[in-house]
Design an enzyme around this catalytic site. Structure first.
Site, PDB file in Angstrom:
ATOM      1  N   SER A 144      -2.171   2.693  12.278  1.00 33.85           N
ATOM      2  CA  SER A 144      -0.979   2.880  13.117  1.00 33.85           C
ATOM      3  C   SER A 144      -0.371   4.275  12.952  1.00 33.85           C
ATOM      4  O   SER A 144       0.331   4.752  13.836  1.00 33.85           O
ATOM      5  CB  SER A 144       0.062   1.810  12.791  1.00 33.85           C
ATOM      6  N   ASP A 383      11.357   1.153   7.005  1.00 32.46           N
ATOM      7  CA  ASP A 383       9.947   1.544   7.108  1.00 32.46           C
ATOM      8  C   ASP A 383       9.854   3.034   6.785  1.00 32.46           C
ATOM      9  O   ASP A 383      10.274   3.878   7.577  1.00 32.46           O
ATOM     10  CB  ASP A 383       9.455   1.253   8.534  1.00 32.46           C
ATOM     11  N   HIS A 386       5.909   4.886   8.713  1.00 30.57           N
ATOM     12  CA  HIS A 386       5.731   5.379  10.088  1.00 30.57           C
ATOM     13  C   HIS A 386       6.763   6.440  10.431  1.00 30.57           C
ATOM     14  O   HIS A 386       7.787   6.561   9.765  1.00 30.57           O
ATOM     15  CB  HIS A 386       5.813   4.199  11.064  1.00 30.57           C
TER      16      HIS A 386
END
Ligand SMILES: *[C@@H]1O[C@H](CO)[C@@H](O)[C@H](O)[C@H]1NC(C)=O
Ligand SMILES: *[C@@H]1O[C@H](CO)[C@@H](O)[C@H](O)[C@H]1NC(C)=O
Ligand SMILES: *[C@@H]1O[C@H](CO)[C@@H](O)[C@H](O)[C@H]1NC(C)=O
Ligand SMILES: *[C@@H]1O[C@H](CO)[C@@H](O)[C@H](O)[C@H]1NC(C)=O
Ligand SMILES: *[C@@H]1O[C@H](CO)[C@@H](O)[C@H](O)[C@H]1NC(C)=O
Ligand SMILES: *[C@@H]1O[C@H](CO)[C@@H](O)[C@H](O)[C@H]1NC(C)=O
Ligand SMILES: *[C@@H]1O[C@H](CO)[C@@H](O)[C@H](O)[C@H]1NC(C)=O
Length: 412
Positions: A144, A383, A386
């Site tokens: 990702s 998070d 990311h």
């Protein structure tokens, strides 16, 4: 009378036709004038097809001298040229990355420019890139994080080509395909979080907690990569879940726990074997690990948080323990021994400084934006892996673009 009328009609018709043509021609000229201001080097022909003057000009200030390491430098505040695009002007962004829209109060993270010590990066020019990539497929392969890099590239291109140039984004799981028809360019993303085969290869329905990799198998993926002209690989965080990982090697039925470093090296070797024996790609890149900012005490001694509420890059030297040096060493070894040239995108250090660039609580978990309760608990829910877009991955792509531009120039 009748014939005269007929005659007049005829004339009018011709006049109308002429004026349409004149208008049409002026439109083209005006469009070209406008486009030349907005997009120098762009040519729009009568059939409304765009092309770029070839060979494209590479001006002196776009040339990176051989002795300049573009990965060494610092972040400088530049709110006049950055961001290179806006969240709302890029319809292809997924909601995982649109931090402002998701409620992030500050947008400072969008205004930093990477300044290499010994040179300047050329300004990203989507049209030049389209010409460089004409009739080619460029494919990003990885997890990702790599999807973020792909999306950044799509937004960079999409915001710097004229609005009437047709573009489309298709999901052909496990791929995403962005196409710019006028140039016959495709920019693609292929989900392969370990590069080699694993039980997590389904693009959306994959296990996170249970991991099992097939260290000697890559064919299922590589047959999808074979038609690509430019490949950019990345794989790191999925390996780092535990110190050991379940894997098969040799016998497909014999699952064993491997040290992650051992497993990573074996996987890289499998990948290298494929590159050396099978690939027809003209250019191959490997992006080093994308850093995480999970422990704030590493840059702010005595604190006990993570990347949450960080709004500035780290100044001075910094390397977090999340960026594993053994893995970096393996990458260096393996690429160093390659017979085929693989270009390194060593983005780790420059991204290490960017504790402010992560999605934090303004991203997703398990495909959903965080709830209010989850947001009030950043220690557990931020998070710090990311990145927001526009943001840090744009710089990775500016560097990728710079390298492709240098390469283009050197082959003219
Ligand atoms: C850009 O940054 C400068 C310095 O921080 C600030 O004074 C100025 O208001 C900013 N401009 C914009 C448009 O945000
Ligand atoms: C478009 O590019 C592909 C390669 O990516 C090539 O096979 C194809 O012939 C090109 N199409 C045209 C119309 O040039
Ligand atoms: C996801 O994968 C699992 C295991 O392969 C399967 O049992 C399940 O039905 C799949 N779920 C969806 C929504 O496809
Ligand atoms: C490997 O698989 C076994 C059996 O499913 C499991 O008990 C063990 O925890 C796994 N090891 C790792 C490192 O995930
Ligand atoms: C796994 O790695 C650790 C640390 O690098 C090392 O001490 C250990 O011997 C390794 N184990 C195996 C089975 O290779
Ligand atoms: C975020 O940081 C600012 C300044 O560093 C501080 O004043 C504020 O209390 C912090 N907010 C939260 C929710 O921790
Ligand atoms: C990437 O750069 C870092 C320094 O920023 C260096 O320590 C590392 O060895 C480089 N990685 C490779 C694979 O060359």
């Amino acid at each position: 009378m009748k014939t005269q009328n007929h005659h007049r009609m005829h004339l009018l018709f011709r006049l109308a036709l002429v004026s349409v043509l004149v208008l049409g021609a002026t439109r083209v000229i005006l469009d070209n004038l406008k486009n030349n201001l907005l997009w120098p080097g762009l040519i729009k022909s009568r059939n409304h097809k765009y092309s770029v003057k070839v060979p494209i000009d590479v001006s002196l200030d776009e040339i990176i001298e051989d002795d300049c390491n573009v990965f060494e430098g610092k972040w400088v505040w530049d709110n006049t040229s950055y961001p290179l695009y806006k969240e709302e002007s890029c319809p292809f962004l997924v909601k995982q990355t649109t931090c402002l829209k998701n409620g992030r109060p500050d947008s400072f993270y969008q205004n930093w420019r990477w300044q290499p010590n010994a040179c300047n990066l050329p300004r990203f020019d989507g049209l030049k890139l389209m010409e460089i990539l004409r009739d080619k497929r460029m494919m990003f392969v990885g997890d990702s994080i790599q999807r973020g890099m792909f999306e950044s590239m799509v937004c960079l291109v999409q915001s710097s080509i004229p609005p009437d140039v047709k573009r489309s984004l298709q999901r052909i799981s496990p791929r995403k395909v962005f196409k710019v028809e006028e140039f016959n360019v495709t920019i693609e993303y292929y989900w392969a979080p370990f590069i080699i085969e694993s039980i997590s290869d389904h693009a959306t329905n994959h296990t996170v907690h249970k991991r099992m990799v097939k260290l000697d198998s890559v064919a299922k993926h590589s047959k999808e990569w074979e038609g690509a002209d430019i490949l950019i690989f990345e794989s790191y965080v999925w390996w780092m879940y535990k110190p050991t990982i379940n894997a098969t090697y040799g016998s497909p039925d014999k699952i064993q726990e491997y040290n992650v470093t051992t497993a990573y090296r074996l996987a890289m070797e499998t990948w290298v074997n494929w590159i050396e024996s099978k690939t027809r790609a003209q250019k191959i890149f490997f992006a080093t690990m994308s850093p995480t900012h999970l422990w704030s005490w590493e840059w702010k001694p005595g604190s006990d948080g993570n990347c949450f509420n960080e709004t500035d890059p780290i100044e001075g030297s910094y390397w977090g323990t999340g960026s594993n040096l053994d893995i970096m060493g393996i990458v260096k070894d393996v690429l160093g021994q390659l017979k085929v040239k693989v270009m390194l995108l060593n983005i780790t250090q420059l991204s290490e400084y960017r504790k402010d660039g992560h999605t934090s609580i303004f991203g997703e978990r398990k495909g959903k934006l965080l709830s209010k309760e989850q947001r009030s608990d950043p220690k557990n829910f931020a998070d710090c892996i990311h990145w927001c877009l526009p943001g840090v991955p744009d710089t990775w792509n500016e560097i990728l673009y710079a390298i492709l531009l240098q390469d283009y120039r050197s082959t003219r």
